[in-house]
Design an enzyme around this catalytic site. Structure first.
Site, PDB file in Angstrom:
ATOM      1  N   HIS A 166      18.697  21.781 -19.798  1.00  0.00           N
ATOM      2  CA  HIS A 166      19.134  22.760 -19.265  1.00  0.00           C
ATOM      3  C   HIS A 166      20.274  22.818 -20.412  1.00  0.00           C
ATOM      4  CE1 HIS A 166      17.594  24.292 -15.725  1.00  0.00           C
ATOM      5  NE2 HIS A 166      16.805  23.777 -16.674  1.00  0.00           N
ATOM      6  N   GLU A 169      24.093  23.394 -20.775  1.00  0.00           N
ATOM      7  CA  GLU A 169      24.750  22.960 -19.757  1.00  0.00           C
ATOM      8  C   GLU A 169      25.050  21.707 -20.613  1.00  0.00           C
ATOM      9  OE1 GLU A 169      22.027  23.042 -16.445  1.00  0.00           O
ATOM     10  OE2 GLU A 169      22.401  24.838 -16.299  1.00  0.00           O
ATOM     11  N   HIS A 259      23.039  18.515 -14.381  1.00  0.00           N
ATOM     12  CA  HIS A 259      23.113  19.860 -14.626  1.00  0.00           C
ATOM     13  C   HIS A 259      24.504  20.468 -14.725  1.00  0.00           C
ATOM     14  CE1 HIS A 259      18.503  20.912 -15.010  1.00  0.00           C
ATOM     15  NE2 HIS A 259      18.521  19.717 -14.041  1.00  0.00           N
ATOM     16  N   GLU A 335      25.237  18.509  -9.672  1.00  0.00           N
ATOM     17  CA  GLU A 335      25.730  19.806 -10.607  1.00  0.00           C
ATOM     18  C   GLU A 335      26.870  19.951 -10.706  1.00  0.00           C
ATOM     19  OE1 GLU A 335      23.730  22.731 -11.184  1.00  0.00           O
ATOM     20  OE2 GLU A 335      21.628  22.508 -10.635  1.00  0.00           O
TER      21      GLU A 335
END
Length: 375
Positions: A166, A169, A259, A335
């Site tokens: 993504h 990010e 991410h 994350e």
């Protein structure tokens, strides 16, 4: 005042900036997609001007909960990014800042430019421990870069680390930078041992097209790469297609997909718990990896994250779940926050590139602790 975003990674639509104290902007949607949340723009002619910049469509963005307790980042030199006062009323996001210089850049998170990516690839390949492979071309014709660290040999573990599926990010590539720097440090004993016993295949930016276009989540065709792993095609998702093809050649003993999460103010790991074929041995390895990472970095924690997925209910189009099932290995998603971390906040910088880099380095300590048990 002028506001522009016609540069690498830029994203903003100017609606009304006649009054710098009541300016109105909107975030542009990803191409061929309804995703939007990433912004990055420059305000010029604003020295000592009290700016009030409203992003009017924030309330209908992809992840509105991400604006709660969020502060935008700003920079005068595009090297040091600091947090500025930001508020959200449930409808629009408002940045309030009086710049010290003529021009200032504002962004959702510290950008990681295509030029810096090129510098990273060039610097890494100069090490005798690293070689560069060009996996293929993206839809827009950009290079998809792979760095191979260590010498393949029978018995060595095969570790894959990928980032920035993504593109908005950007903290993912900042983390990769720190991880790569440590792996290539010949005076680091953990790095030397890891490369003596494993080979690393690292893709610092899985989505260079989306990154350059200023997208939050998709590539040049509007594909969310982290939903393309079961059936990628060269036409729609060549990035995943080429990486999967190389993985089939190398095998995979470990995969970390890096991410950022818009809403949660924590660093955490999501694993393959919902994959029907996953074994207790792999889940136990994940548990130990997380505990070792928390010991190595107090910026990481175990209490907060995504809800566990019921056995057999995993989304198999995602990287972590697909790789865990295909190779029977430990595969995880790491994350990081766009906001600051609640448990270890930094008032001026929040969650920052330097903290990302340090977390990247800390992951190698965790991996070192479980390396011999990956297969």
């Amino acid at each position: 005042m002028q506001i522009t975003s016609n540069f690498d990674g830029g994203n903003i639509l100017v609606r009304d900036i006649a009054d710098p104290g009541d300016a109105h902007l909107e975030i542009r949607r990803d191409n061929q997609s309804d995703f939007y949340q990433w912004f990055y723009f420059r305000a010029s002619g604003v020295r000592d001007t009290p700016l009030v910049l409203h992003i009017d469509n924030a309330g209908t963005s992809s992840y509105p909960p991400g604006w709660k307790d969020y502060r935008a980042v700003a920079s005068y030199d595009r090297e040091q990014w600091f947090r500025v006062p930001t508020d959200y009323d449930g409808r629009r996001l408002t940045i309030r800042h009086t710049p010290d210089h003529d021009s200032v850049w504002y962004a959702y998170f510290a950008p990681y430019s295509h030029e810096r990516h090129q510098d990273l690839i060039a610097a890494c390949q100069l090490s005798p421990r690293c070689r560069h492979e060009l996996l293929g071309a993206t839809v827009d014709g950009r290079d998809l870069d792979l760095l191979v660290l260590g010498e393949p040999a029978p018995g060595k573990r095969v570790c894959w680390v990928i980032a920035r599926q993504h593109p908005g990010e950007t903290m993912a590539e900042w983390l990769m930078e720190g991880l790569l720097e440590r792996l290539l440090d010949d005076e680091d004993p953990v790095a030397r041992q890891l490369l003596a016993r494993a080979v690393f295949y690292c893709v610092p930016n899985m989505n260079p097209d989306g990154s350059f276009r200023g997208n939050l989540r998709t590539n040049a065709t509007g594909a969310n790469l982290n939903r393309e792993w079961q059936e990628p095609t060269r036409e729609r998702s060549p990035e995943v297609y080429f990486v999967r093809k190389r993985m089939e050649q190398t095998g995979v003993d470990f995969c970390l997909d890096v991410h950022g999460d818009e809403a949660l103010p924590y660093n955490f790991i999501a694993g393959p718990d919902g994959v029907a074929s996953i074994t207790k041995r792999v889940l136990d390895l994940q548990d130990e990896y997380e505990r070792l990472l928390m010991r190595s970095s107090p910026d990481f924690q175990l209490e907060h994250g995504y809800d566990a997925v019921a056995p057999g209910a995993a989304n198999m189009t995602m990287c972590t779940t697909f790789i865990a099932d295909r190779f029977g290995c430990l595969s995880m998603t790491l994350e990081q926050p766009f906001k600051d971390t609640v448990d270890s906040p930094h008032e001026l910088f929040g969650w920052s590139p330097e903290r990302c880099r340090k977390l990247g380095r800390a992951n190698l300590d965790a991996l070192f602790g479980i390396l011999d048990r990956l297969r």
